[in-house]
Design a protein around this motif. Structure first.
Motif, short mmCIF file in Angstrom:
data_model
loop_
_atom_site.label_atom_id
_atom_site.label_comp_id
_atom_site.label_asym_id
_atom_site.label_seq_id
_atom_site.Cartn_x
_atom_site.Cartn_y
_atom_site.Cartn_z
N LEU A 194 120.98 64.52 -24.09
CA LEU A 194 121.63 64.87 -22.83
C LEU A 194 120.69 64.68 -21.64
CD1 LEU A 194 123.58 68.07 -23.95
CD2 LEU A 194 124.51 65.77 -23.60
N ASP A 195 119.39 64.86 -21.88
CA ASP A 195 118.39 64.68 -20.83
C ASP A 195 117.94 63.23 -20.69
OD1 ASP A 195 118.51 67.37 -20.30
OD2 ASP A 195 116.69 67.89 -21.40
N GLY A 196 118.50 62.34 -21.54
CA GLY A 196 118.13 60.93 -21.47
C GLY A 196 116.74 60.61 -21.96
N MET A 197 116.24 61.41 -22.91
CA MET A 197 114.86 61.27 -23.37
C MET A 197 114.71 60.49 -24.68
SD MET A 197 113.08 62.72 -21.01
CE MET A 197 111.49 62.90 -21.81
N LEU A 198 115.79 60.21 -25.37
CA LEU A 198 115.69 59.53 -26.65
C LEU A 198 115.57 58.02 -26.46
CD1 LEU A 198 118.29 61.45 -28.86
CD2 LEU A 198 115.82 61.82 -28.69
N LEU A 254 120.12 70.48 -32.63
CA LEU A 254 120.42 70.90 -31.26
C LEU A 254 119.35 70.42 -30.28
CD1 LEU A 254 121.79 74.47 -32.01
CD2 LEU A 254 123.12 72.45 -31.34
N ARG A 255 118.10 70.38 -30.73
CA ARG A 255 117.03 69.87 -29.86
C ARG A 255 117.21 68.38 -29.59
NH1 ARG A 255 114.47 70.13 -25.50
NH2 ARG A 255 112.34 69.35 -25.50
N LEU A 256 117.58 67.61 -30.60
CA LEU A 256 117.84 66.19 -30.40
C LEU A 256 119.02 65.98 -29.44
CD1 LEU A 256 117.35 64.52 -33.89
CD2 LEU A 256 116.07 64.03 -31.81
N ILE A 257 120.04 66.83 -29.57
CA ILE A 257 121.17 66.76 -28.65
C ILE A 257 120.70 67.02 -27.22
CG2 ILE A 257 123.28 67.97 -27.94
CD1 ILE A 257 123.92 68.21 -30.96
#
Length: 197
Positions: A170-174, A163-166
């Motif tokens: 969603l925040d465009g951080m990956l 859920l944290r990776l999701i």
């Protein structure tokens, strides 16, 4: 692209729910007006009122429809897999795929402050889809493939990282596409709940 595929929804209702999903995420529930929904959906004001009493009823129908669709997808996953690991992995893959393919679904379910505009809604973590995620772990405990532990601790360990990776996606951080993290996060999370050898 419509997220809703379950049969009970008419074409008009599907259009309104899809528009509500987009606008409630992009603008927020309180800043979305009925004229906004009319313009975005292409459905007349009269047709919207024929299907829904008011904007809050649209939000409630949206959440109910999302949960119904999610439950249907989860049931399909569980029926296709036999072992706890296979079910766990497939559920995590589904969570991540949904966030990638339908980000507004994940944003509305995971990020919206539902109690502000649906005060009678049970907490999302108490809804059937989240219970299904925990029940998969409970079955694993009963079979001895997951260590006995507090269920909320087990769920936090098993699904928290996913859920944290999701959220980061969603925040465009990956730095990489979300699905490229699937194997690493599921294996690391699985090790946190399985017996230490």
């Amino acid at each position: 692209m419509s997220y809703f595929t379950t049969p009970p929804h008419s074409e008009v209702k599907r259009k309104v729910l899809n528009s509500a999903l987009i606008l409630f995420v992009e603008q927020g529930f309180f800043k979305t007006s009925l004229p906004d929904l009319v313009k975005h959906s292409g459905v007349s004001t009269g047709s919207i009122y024929h299907c829904f009493k008011d904007k809050q009823a649209i939000a409630q129908s949206l959440m109910a429809a999302l949960l119904e669709q999610i439950e249907s997808e989860q049931a399909h996953i569980l029926s296709a897999h036999d072992t706890t690991w296979a079910r766990y992995y497939a559920l995590c893959e589904w969570l991540m795929h949904t966030a990638q393919a339908h980000p507004n679904v994940s944003r509305f379910v995971l990020q919206a402050r539902h109690k502000e505009f649906m005060p009678d809604l049970v907490p999302i973590c108490s809804s059937k889809p989240f219970m299904t995620l925990r029940n998969t772990l409970q079955q694993g405990m009963e079979q001895g493939v997951i260590r006995p532990m507090d269920m909320m601790v087990a769920a936090s360990c098993a699904y928290g990282g996913v859920l944290r990776l999701i959220q980061l996606h969603l925040d465009g951080m990956l730095e990489r596409p979300l699905m490229e993290y699937l194997d690493e996060i599921t294996q690391a999370s699985w090790r946190s709940v399985t017996p230490i050898v």
